[in-house]
Design a protein around this motif. Structure first.
Motif, PDB file in Angstrom:
ATOM      1  N   ALA A   1     -10.292  -5.046  -4.785  1.00  0.00           N
ATOM      2  CA  ALA A   1      -9.332  -4.099  -5.361  1.00  0.00           C
ATOM      3  C   ALA A   1      -8.956  -4.589  -6.754  1.00  0.00           C
ATOM      4  CB  ALA A   1      -8.088  -3.994  -4.490  1.00  0.00           C
TER       5      ALA A   1
ATOM      6  N   GLY B   1      -3.438   5.601   1.364  1.00  0.00           N
ATOM      7  CA  GLY B   1      -4.645   5.133   2.029  1.00  0.00           C
ATOM      8  C   GLY B   1      -4.335   4.380   3.304  1.00  0.00           C
TER       9      GLY B   1
ATOM     10  N   LYS C   1       0.282  -2.079 -10.650  1.00  0.00           N
ATOM     11  CA  LYS C   1      -0.395  -1.178  -9.717  1.00  0.00           C
ATOM     12  C   LYS C   1      -1.741  -1.758  -9.328  1.00  0.00           C
ATOM     13  CE  LYS C   1       1.687   2.902 -11.779  1.00  0.00           C
ATOM     14  NZ  LYS C   1       1.450   4.204 -12.387  1.00  0.00           N
ATOM     15  N   TRP C   2      -2.270  -1.278  -8.212  1.00  0.00           N
ATOM     16  CA  TRP C   2      -3.600  -1.685  -7.783  1.00  0.00           C
ATOM     17  C   TRP C   2      -4.290  -0.493  -7.125  1.00  0.00           C
ATOM     18  CZ3 TRP C   2      -5.288  -1.358  -2.773  1.00  0.00           C
ATOM     19  CH2 TRP C   2      -4.315  -1.189  -1.788  1.00  0.00           C
ATOM     20  N   ASN C   3      -5.621  -0.539  -7.082  1.00  0.00           N
ATOM     21  CA  ASN C   3      -6.390   0.457  -6.329  1.00  0.00           C
ATOM     22  C   ASN C   3      -7.729  -0.147  -5.950  1.00  0.00           C
ATOM     23  OD1 ASN C   3      -8.432   1.105  -8.407  1.00  0.00           O
ATOM     24  ND2 ASN C   3      -6.655   1.840  -9.526  1.00  0.00           N
TER      25      ASN C   3
ATOM     26  N   CYS D   1      -4.923   1.215   4.359  1.00  0.00           N
ATOM     27  CA  CYS D   1      -5.088  -0.234   4.212  1.00  0.00           C
ATOM     28  C   CYS D   1      -3.857  -0.913   4.804  1.00  0.00           C
ATOM     29  CB  CYS D   1      -5.227  -0.600   2.734  1.00  0.00           C
ATOM     30  SG  CYS D   1      -6.729   0.033   1.976  1.00  0.00           S
TER      31      CYS D   1
ATOM     32  N   THR E   1       0.854  -1.183   0.000  1.00  0.00           N
ATOM     33  CA  THR E   1       0.000   0.000   0.000  1.00  0.00           C
ATOM     34  C   THR E   1       0.889   1.232   0.000  1.00  0.00           C
ATOM     35  OG1 THR E   1      -1.746  -1.136   1.197  1.00  0.00           O
ATOM     36  CG2 THR E   1      -1.761   1.267   1.302  1.00  0.00           C
ATOM     37  N   LYS E   2       0.615   2.144  -0.918  1.00  0.00           N
ATOM     38  CA  LYS E   2       1.374   3.408  -1.009  1.00  0.00           C
ATOM     39  C   LYS E   2       0.527   4.598  -0.593  1.00  0.00           C
ATOM     40  CE  LYS E   2       5.075   1.471  -2.631  1.00  0.00           C
ATOM     41  NZ  LYS E   2       6.247   1.333  -1.805  1.00  0.00           N
TER      42      LYS E   2
ATOM     43  N   ARG F   1       1.352  -0.750  -5.205  1.00  0.00           N
ATOM     44  CA  ARG F   1       2.042  -1.550  -6.208  1.00  0.00           C
ATOM     45  C   ARG F   1       2.027  -3.018  -5.781  1.00  0.00           C
ATOM     46  NH1 ARG F   1       4.031   0.346 -10.256  1.00  0.00           N
ATOM     47  NH2 ARG F   1       5.666  -1.168 -10.560  1.00  0.00           N
TER      48      ARG F   1
ATOM     49  N   ALA G   1     -10.360   4.702   0.386  1.00  0.00           N
ATOM     50  CA  ALA G   1      -9.631   4.458  -0.861  1.00  0.00           C
ATOM     51  C   ALA G   1      -8.164   4.164  -0.568  1.00  0.00           C
ATOM     52  CB  ALA G   1      -9.749   5.673  -1.770  1.00  0.00           C
ATOM     53  N   CYS G   2      -7.632   3.164  -1.258  1.00  0.00           N
ATOM     54  CA  CYS G   2      -6.230   2.774  -1.116  1.00  0.00           C
ATOM     55  C   CYS G   2      -5.665   2.470  -2.499  1.00  0.00           C
ATOM     56  CB  CYS G   2      -6.092   1.524  -0.254  1.00  0.00           C
ATOM     57  SG  CYS G   2      -6.672   1.695   1.432  1.00  0.00           S
ATOM     58  N   SER G   3      -4.350   2.557  -2.594  1.00  0.00           N
ATOM     59  CA  SER G   3      -3.689   2.184  -3.845  1.00  0.00           C
ATOM     60  C   SER G   3      -2.248   1.823  -3.555  1.00  0.00           C
ATOM     61  CB  SER G   3      -3.764   3.319  -4.867  1.00  0.00           C
ATOM     62  OG  SER G   3      -3.086   4.457  -4.376  1.00  0.00           O
TER      63      SER G   3
END
Length: 109
Positions: free
Chosen positions: A76, A36, A90-92, A38, A33-34, A103, A99-101
């Motif tokens: 996600a 948010g 990447k993910w979100n 989470c 997680t980068k 790699r 909201a989280c996002s």
């Protein structure tokens, strides 16, 4: 001559039918997680069979023959690229409305 062509066609079709997807196998995926609130990092052992991704019941997705990845993990959405025995992307998504996002990285076992 016709018989040779028929035999050659059957052999070629059989080889294609038995060909394994280039990314089939066991993969270890780490999600970071980068942004948010989470979990900072999670690991997932995933199995790819015929280009379909399976793991825990909340993981679904697919990998194209060129290595393009599209997957859903706990709602996600993730995408990226595999090449050989590794890959990243990447993910979100949202967890409990937050909201989280980030790699992800994958390595074939």
């Amino acid at each position: 001559m016709k018989r040779a062509l028929i035999v050659a066609s059957v052999v070629l079709c059989s080889d294609v039918a038995l060909a394994q997807h280039p990314y089939d196998g066991l993969w270890n995926v780490t999600v970071h997680t980068k942004a948010g609130d989470c979990q900072p990092s999670m690991q997932y052992p995933l199995v790819v069979t015929d280009g379909r991704i399976a793991g825990t019941p909340d993981v679904t997705g697919s990998i194209g023959r060129e290595g393009n990845v599209r997957v859903s993990i706990r709602g996600a959405l993730a995408n990226g690229q595999l090449s050989g025995n590794g890959g990243s992307g990447k993910w979100n998504g949202a967890a409990a409305g937050v909201a989280c996002s980030g790699r992800w990285e994958a390595a074939r076992q």
